[in-house]
Design an enzyme around this catalytic site. Structure first.
Site, PDB file in Angstrom:
ATOM      1  N   ARG A  19       0.884  -0.923  -0.093  1.00 42.59           N
ATOM      2  CA  ARG A  19       0.054  -0.073   0.094  1.00 42.59           C
ATOM      3  C   ARG A  19       0.861   1.184  -0.036  1.00 42.59           C
ATOM      4  O   ARG A  19       1.750   1.362   0.965  1.00 42.59           O
ATOM      5  CB  ARG A  19      -0.771  -0.178   1.168  1.00 42.59           C
ATOM      6  CG  ARG A  19      -2.068   0.937   1.162  1.00 42.59           C
ATOM      7  CD  ARG A  19      -2.791   0.831   2.502  1.00 42.59           C
ATOM      8  NE  ARG A  19      -2.055   1.626   3.585  1.00 42.59           N
ATOM      9  CZ  ARG A  19      -2.513   2.043   4.780  1.00 42.59           C
ATOM     10  NH1 ARG A  19      -4.045   1.730   4.842  1.00 42.59           N
ATOM     11  NH2 ARG A  19      -1.961   2.496   5.709  1.00 42.59           N
ATOM     12  N   TYR A  75      -2.715  11.515   5.300  1.00 39.66           N
ATOM     13  CA  TYR A  75      -2.772  10.296   5.831  1.00 39.66           C
ATOM     14  C   TYR A  75      -1.762   9.473   5.421  1.00 39.66           C
ATOM     15  O   TYR A  75      -1.446   9.124   4.270  1.00 39.66           O
ATOM     16  CB  TYR A  75      -4.101   9.546   5.665  1.00 39.66           C
ATOM     17  CG  TYR A  75      -4.187   8.336   6.218  1.00 39.66           C
ATOM     18  CD1 TYR A  75      -4.361   7.744   7.725  1.00 39.66           C
ATOM     19  CD2 TYR A  75      -4.016   7.346   5.155  1.00 39.66           C
ATOM     20  CE1 TYR A  75      -4.278   6.700   7.951  1.00 39.66           C
ATOM     21  CE2 TYR A  75      -3.880   5.911   5.622  1.00 39.66           C
ATOM     22  CZ  TYR A  75      -3.955   5.640   6.941  1.00 39.66           C
ATOM     23  OH  TYR A  75      -3.883   4.322   7.456  1.00 39.66           O
ATOM     24  N   ASP A 112      -5.053   3.979   0.361  1.00 42.28           N
ATOM     25  CA  ASP A 112      -6.098   4.235   1.394  1.00 42.28           C
ATOM     26  C   ASP A 112      -6.381   5.713   1.220  1.00 42.28           C
ATOM     27  O   ASP A 112      -5.600   6.484   1.462  1.00 42.28           O
ATOM     28  CB  ASP A 112      -5.537   3.878   2.936  1.00 42.28           C
ATOM     29  CG  ASP A 112      -6.538   3.947   3.797  1.00 42.28           C
ATOM     30  OD1 ASP A 112      -7.768   4.492   3.446  1.00 42.28           O
ATOM     31  OD2 ASP A 112      -6.332   3.473   4.922  1.00 42.28           O
ATOM     32  N   HIS A 172      -8.847   7.115   3.028  1.00 43.99           N
ATOM     33  CA  HIS A 172      -9.037   7.388   4.276  1.00 43.99           C
ATOM     34  C   HIS A 172     -10.247   8.412   4.768  1.00 43.99           C
ATOM     35  O   HIS A 172     -10.336   9.392   5.391  1.00 43.99           O
ATOM     36  CB  HIS A 172      -7.791   7.727   5.294  1.00 43.99           C
ATOM     37  CG  HIS A 172      -7.782   7.347   6.522  1.00 43.99           C
ATOM     38  ND1 HIS A 172      -7.899   8.332   7.792  1.00 43.99           N
ATOM     39  CD2 HIS A 172      -7.511   6.336   7.067  1.00 43.99           C
ATOM     40  CE1 HIS A 172      -7.772   7.349   8.714  1.00 43.99           C
ATOM     41  NE2 HIS A 172      -7.393   6.347   8.445  1.00 43.99           N
ATOM     42  N   GLU A 206      -9.381   2.332  -0.986  1.00 46.78           N
ATOM     43  CA  GLU A 206      -9.896   2.055   0.406  1.00 46.78           C
ATOM     44  C   GLU A 206     -10.478   3.188   0.895  1.00 46.78           C
ATOM     45  O   GLU A 206     -10.105   4.253   0.658  1.00 46.78           O
ATOM     46  CB  GLU A 206      -8.504   1.533   1.303  1.00 46.78           C
ATOM     47  CG  GLU A 206      -9.081   1.342   2.688  1.00 46.78           C
ATOM     48  CD  GLU A 206      -7.792   0.957   3.502  1.00 46.78           C
ATOM     49  OE1 GLU A 206      -6.966   0.233   3.056  1.00 46.78           O
ATOM     50  OE2 GLU A 206      -7.727   0.965   4.726  1.00 46.78           O
ATOM     51  N   GLU A 238     -13.096  -0.751   8.029  1.00 45.13           N
ATOM     52  CA  GLU A 238     -12.165  -0.985   9.013  1.00 45.13           C
ATOM     53  C   GLU A 238     -12.721  -0.581  10.352  1.00 45.13           C
ATOM     54  O   GLU A 238     -12.515  -0.928  11.463  1.00 45.13           O
ATOM     55  CB  GLU A 238     -10.870  -0.471   8.978  1.00 45.13           C
ATOM     56  CG  GLU A 238     -10.717   1.179   8.528  1.00 45.13           C
ATOM     57  CD  GLU A 238      -9.353   1.619   8.327  1.00 45.13           C
ATOM     58  OE1 GLU A 238      -8.683   0.862   7.453  1.00 45.13           O
ATOM     59  OE2 GLU A 238      -9.089   2.736   8.635  1.00 45.13           O
ATOM     60  N   ARG A 251     -13.313  -5.065   5.013  1.00 45.60           N
ATOM     61  CA  ARG A 251     -12.184  -4.928   6.008  1.00 45.60           C
ATOM     62  C   ARG A 251     -12.489  -5.004   7.391  1.00 45.60           C
ATOM     63  O   ARG A 251     -11.488  -4.737   8.181  1.00 45.60           O
ATOM     64  CB  ARG A 251     -11.885  -3.333   5.802  1.00 45.60           C
ATOM     65  CG  ARG A 251     -11.341  -2.982   4.375  1.00 45.60           C
ATOM     66  CD  ARG A 251      -9.820  -2.596   4.034  1.00 45.60           C
ATOM     67  NE  ARG A 251      -9.361  -1.853   5.040  1.00 45.60           N
ATOM     68  CZ  ARG A 251      -8.059  -1.971   5.611  1.00 45.60           C
ATOM     69  NH1 ARG A 251      -7.600  -3.307   5.128  1.00 45.60           N
ATOM     70  NH2 ARG A 251      -7.309  -1.292   6.346  1.00 45.60           N
ATOM     71  N   GLU A 281      -3.859  -7.129   5.761  1.00 41.74           N
ATOM     72  CA  GLU A 281      -3.146  -5.796   5.955  1.00 41.74           C
ATOM     73  C   GLU A 281      -2.005  -6.158   7.174  1.00 41.74           C
ATOM     74  O   GLU A 281      -2.356  -6.894   7.866  1.00 41.74           O
ATOM     75  CB  GLU A 281      -3.760  -4.555   6.590  1.00 41.74           C
ATOM     76  CG  GLU A 281      -2.986  -3.402   6.743  1.00 41.74           C
ATOM     77  CD  GLU A 281      -3.642  -2.211   7.159  1.00 41.74           C
ATOM     78  OE1 GLU A 281      -4.898  -2.262   7.460  1.00 41.74           O
ATOM     79  OE2 GLU A 281      -3.108  -1.215   7.256  1.00 41.74           O
ATOM     80  N   TRP A 312     -10.693  12.862   9.137  1.00 40.18           N
ATOM     81  CA  TRP A 312      -9.434  12.499   9.223  1.00 40.18           C
ATOM     82  C   TRP A 312      -9.331  11.339   8.725  1.00 40.18           C
ATOM     83  O   TRP A 312     -10.080  10.499   8.740  1.00 40.18           O
ATOM     84  CB  TRP A 312      -8.853  12.656  10.677  1.00 40.18           C
ATOM     85  CG  TRP A 312      -7.557  12.018  10.403  1.00 40.18           C
ATOM     86  CD1 TRP A 312      -6.407  12.775  10.235  1.00 40.18           C
ATOM     87  CD2 TRP A 312      -6.890  10.683  10.966  1.00 40.18           C
ATOM     88  NE1 TRP A 312      -5.106  11.902  10.093  1.00 40.18           N
ATOM     89  CE2 TRP A 312      -5.585  10.665  10.716  1.00 40.18           C
ATOM     90  CE3 TRP A 312      -7.537   9.541  11.389  1.00 40.18           C
ATOM     91  CZ2 TRP A 312      -4.574   9.450  10.907  1.00 40.18           C
ATOM     92  CZ3 TRP A 312      -6.842   8.477  11.626  1.00 40.18           C
ATOM     93  CH2 TRP A 312      -5.371   8.501  11.304  1.00 40.18           C
TER      94      TRP A 312
END
Ligand code: EZ4
Ligand code: CO
Length: 393
Positions: A138, A150, A201, A203, A227, A253, A274, A330, A393
């Site tokens: 990643r 991020y 990602d 995020h 992601e 996640e 995730r 991951e 965030w």
């Protein structure tokens, strides 16, 4: 609670037959909320119970709470569930993957987290992971004009975002990012070729139409997945993203139960789920999520950042080795201190992790050593736009 480089909460269950099991109960930046829930509302219920009744205890903690679900409760349930699977494995003399039905593969493909201050440094880091044997990496990069993007750490191998007693402020600029990301992956593909799987990602930073544009602009670089491209409260939004791009989507996640996943899965709006052991109710619940996902050709891609302790990683690897619709796992490496506090049977070789053959989850905690690293309150950052508006965030 222990802080060998970062905070972890671990639940240990001991039986009157002398067996013990452990489970990860870490909720990054909210550690004490889970500790309080366990101490006040869960542990008293467990005293004297039959540790072999994993399913019934899960139902007791879930249904019995009346106030169901939510990250704090589901993390507490996960810790109990993991510890009970650990105990059952030890009682049977078998690794947990055998109890689940045995191995479906020889090893668990993992992706590492490469990050750098700019495009070149990030591409060089991707190269370092490939040299270490990783088949999937990643990539997250610092972005000129975005303060604190991020995924960019101070260290290289041990990215850790929770780093301040009050949340650190980062700044976000969507158009700068959208112009930057294709350039990053163009360089990485050019320098490292087609044989490495690349992941990214977002995020939670984009709106649905922006996510669609990003997915399109990354198509030439054949990502394994994109992601958390947009915040997941509005799940209908993923239909729009889906209609715009063939870049595979990964989400979940921060999910705590199958009810967070089911619409995305049943409507085939994502490709990878995730959710993982520690935040989604343990092995008992995660296998239900995976079972639903399998019906829709959605594969697993368990979260495995450093804030998920080795106890979670061990449990996740047993799950991954067994689960028929496995996608990827991951794997952000833990610090040496963390690995010492949590002696474990899992091992990395040539891009794959294996949970090992130790009975149970194959991870323990050295409580004496853990006590030398006292809890050190830290919070995750926040993000604002350049005009001061709060962002994700
Ligand atoms: O920001 O686990 O894909 N990994 C991630 C993580 C999360 C942290 C939050 O505690 O998005 O790095
Ligand atoms: Co993520």
């Amino acid at each position: 609670m222990t802080c060998p480089g970062r905070n972890f909460v671990t639940l240990k269950i001991v039986t009157d037959q002398g067996l013990h099991g452990i489970g990860d109960a870490t909720l990054n930046g909210r550690e004490k909320a889970v500790v309080a829930y366990l101490e006040e509302h869960v542990v008293p219920l467990l005293i004297g119970k039959d540790a072999s009744r994993i399913e019934d205890i899960w139902q007791l903690l879930y249904r019995g709470a009346y106030w169901r679900r939510g990250p704090v409760k589901m993390t507490a349930i996960a810790a109990v569930d993991t510890a009970l699977w650990d105990i059952k494995g030890k009682a049977a003399g078998m690794p947990v993957y055998q109890l689940l039905g045995g191995a479906s593969r020889d090893g668990v493909m993992v992706y590492g987290h490469a990050n750098g201050a700019d495009i070149q440094e990030t591409s060089d880091e991707v190269g370092r992971y490939i040299e270490m044997g990783y088949k999937a990496v990643r990539a997250q990069s610092g972005i000129p004009g975005v303060k604190g993007a991020y995924g960019v750490g101070r260290g290289k191998l041990h990215y850790e975002p929770a780093d301040a007693t009050l949340p650190a402020e980062t700044l976000w600029n969507t158009s700068t990012y959208l112009n930057f990301a294709p350039k990053l992956f163009d360089r990485i593909r050019n320098e490292h070729g087609d044989n490495v799987e690349l992941l990214h990602d977002v995020h939670h930073r984009l709106t649905p139409i922006e996510a669609g544009r990003l997915g399109q602009s990354l198509e030439p670089y054949r990502l394994f997945w994109m992601e958390d491209c947009t915040p997941v409260e509005n799940q209908e939004a993923f239909r729009l993203v889906r209609n715009k791009t063939t870049t595979p989507l990964a989400v979940g996640e921060i999910f705590s139960s199958i009810y967070d996943c089911k619409d995305l899965i049943q409507n085939q709006l994502i490709d990878y789920i995730r959710a993982t052991v520690v935040h989604a109710g343990g092995i008992t619940h995660l296998r239900q999520i995976a079972g639903l996902a399998a019906l829709y050709q959605v594969r697993t891609g368990c979260h495995g950042a450093t804030d998920l302790s080795p106890a979670c990683m061990g449990a996740a690897l047993h799950f991954d080795l067994w689960v028929p619709n496995f996608g990827i796992q991951e794997y952000m490496r833990h610090t040496e201190e963390t690995d010492e506090v949590f002696p474990h049977a899992y091992s990395f070789s040539d891009g794959y992790l294996h949970p090992g053959e130790a009975p149970g989850i194959g991870v323990d905690i050295d409580e004496e050593l853990a006590a030398k690293f006292p809890y050190n309150p830290k919070q995750l950052p926040i993000a604002r736009l350049y005009d001061g508006t709060m962002w994700n965030w």
